[in-house]
Design an enzyme around this catalytic site. Structure first.
Site, PDB file in Angstrom:
ATOM      1  N   CYS A  92      -5.945  -2.887  -4.708  1.00 20.38           N
ATOM      2  CA  CYS A  92      -5.021  -3.662  -3.368  1.00 20.38           C
ATOM      3  C   CYS A  92      -3.924  -2.523  -3.031  1.00 20.38           C
ATOM      4  CB  CYS A  92      -4.233  -4.710  -4.229  1.00 20.38           C
ATOM      5  SG  CYS A  92      -3.339  -5.785  -3.257  1.00 20.38           S
ATOM      6  N   CYS A  98       6.014  -5.195  -3.220  1.00 22.54           N
ATOM      7  CA  CYS A  98       5.566  -6.677  -2.763  1.00 22.54           C
ATOM      8  C   CYS A  98       5.994  -7.855  -3.603  1.00 22.54           C
ATOM      9  CB  CYS A  98       3.999  -6.517  -2.682  1.00 22.54           C
ATOM     10  SG  CYS A  98       3.203  -4.934  -1.704  1.00 22.54           S
ATOM     11  N   CYS A 113       2.045   2.863  -7.332  1.00 23.13           N
ATOM     12  CA  CYS A 113       1.165   2.222  -6.464  1.00 23.13           C
ATOM     13  C   CYS A 113       0.047   3.298  -6.120  1.00 23.13           C
ATOM     14  CB  CYS A 113       1.828   1.619  -5.220  1.00 23.13           C
ATOM     15  SG  CYS A 113       2.584   3.015  -4.267  1.00 23.13           S
TER      16      CYS A 113
HETATM   17 FE1  SF4 Z   1      -1.002  -5.238  -3.454  1.00 20.42          FE
HETATM   18 FE2  SF4 Z   1       1.519  -4.590  -2.898  1.00 20.42          FE
HETATM   19 FE3  SF4 Z   1       0.837  -5.560  -5.476  1.00 20.42          FE
HETATM   20 FE4  SF4 Z   1      -0.086  -3.167  -4.598  1.00 20.42          FE
HETATM   21  S1  SF4 Z   1       2.156  -3.883  -4.732  1.00 20.42           S
HETATM   22  S2  SF4 Z   1      -1.261  -4.661  -5.754  1.00 20.42           S
HETATM   23  S3  SF4 Z   1      -0.424  -3.487  -2.356  1.00 20.42           S
HETATM   24  S4  SF4 Z   1       0.495  -6.860  -3.406  1.00 20.42           S
END
Ligand code: SF4
Length: 237
Positions: free
Chosen positions: A125, A208, A233
């Site tokens: 993701c 997020c 991330c």
């Molecule tokens: Fe997805 Fe945002 Fe979570 Fe990363 S931080 S897994 S981009 S929802």
């Protein structure tokens, strides 16, 4: 977009070491000013409008009226407070914030990869909604400025103020590499810099919505990707 720099410059170990000797103990403003002189508007700050450090750099850039671009990776999944802060910064500083969104809408991602990918495969993701959009956003630039600091995580402990970033093919600048959280907050308060109000409500770090939870303030990356052995991330690794 104008070019102010005289490139290409050979960024090799010798030139990078010299730059790091020069900027390691210098104020962050000195490295920002050097970046502006060297790269002009081919330098870009990435600001999440979630963390405190990015706001420090944004304020320093605005104060010095540097031509450095401000990039905002919008995953479509950020907190309302984060979007509100980005809009407030544009009004208050008169700085255009360049918003980069993923190639896939949330609906298209759900069709291709299934719903709630973040709950099953957060690395995938993040690759789709952060890493690939960052690569796209950085394409026009020769220097990337970010607010990462050594004390945030073990992976960031070796961060140098200036480094060649092979992943994106540009110079990566970390003007706050050696700053403590105390220095960051002292700057924000001294200069009345706006910051994300959720940082005062038990969130030491913000990303997020589905992957961010309140946590103990002594661990700057706690509360991110709870239940996974993930602290990054992928854009800084
Ligand atoms: Fe997805 Fe945002 Fe979570 Fe990363 S931080 S897994 S981009 S929802």
């Amino acid at each position: 977009m104008t070019r102010t720099a005289h490139h290409p410059i050979p960024w090799n170990d010798t030139t990078l070491q010299a730059l790091n000797r020069r900027f390691c103990d210098a104020p962050p403003e000195a490295l920002l000013a050097w970046a502006a002189a060297e790269f002009g508007d081919r330098a870009a700050l990435t600001c999440s409008f979630g963390g405190a450090a990015g706001m420090v750099l944004l304020d320093m850039i605005a104060r010095q009226r540097l031509p450095i671009a401000v990039l905002f990776l919008d995953t479509d999944l950020l907190f309302p407070e984060t979007y509100a802060l980005a809009a407030e910064v544009e009004r208050r500083y008169g700085l255009p914030v360049i918003r980069q969104r993923p190639a896939l809408s949330l609906e298209a991602q759900a069709r291709q990869h299934g719903p709630e990918l973040y709950a099953r495969d957060p690395d995938r993701c993040c690759a789709l909604r952060k890493v690939a959009p960052l690569a796209e956003a950085l394409r026009p630039y020769q220097a990337w400025i970010s607010g990462i600091r050594r004390e945030q995580t073990a992976q960031r402990a070796a961060t140098e103020p200036v480094a060649w970033n092979a992943k994106y093919g540009l110079l990566k600048l970390s003007p706050l590499a050696t700053w403590s959280a105390r220095q960051v907050w002292a700057y924000l308060h001294t200069h009345a810099v706006p910051y994300n109000p959720l940082l005062d409500r038990g969130y030491p770090s913000l990303g997020c919505v589905p992957c961010t939870h309140p946590a103990h303030p002594d661990d700057p990356r706690a509360g991110r990707w709870s239940g996974f052995a993930k602290t990054e991330c992928g854009i800084h690794t």
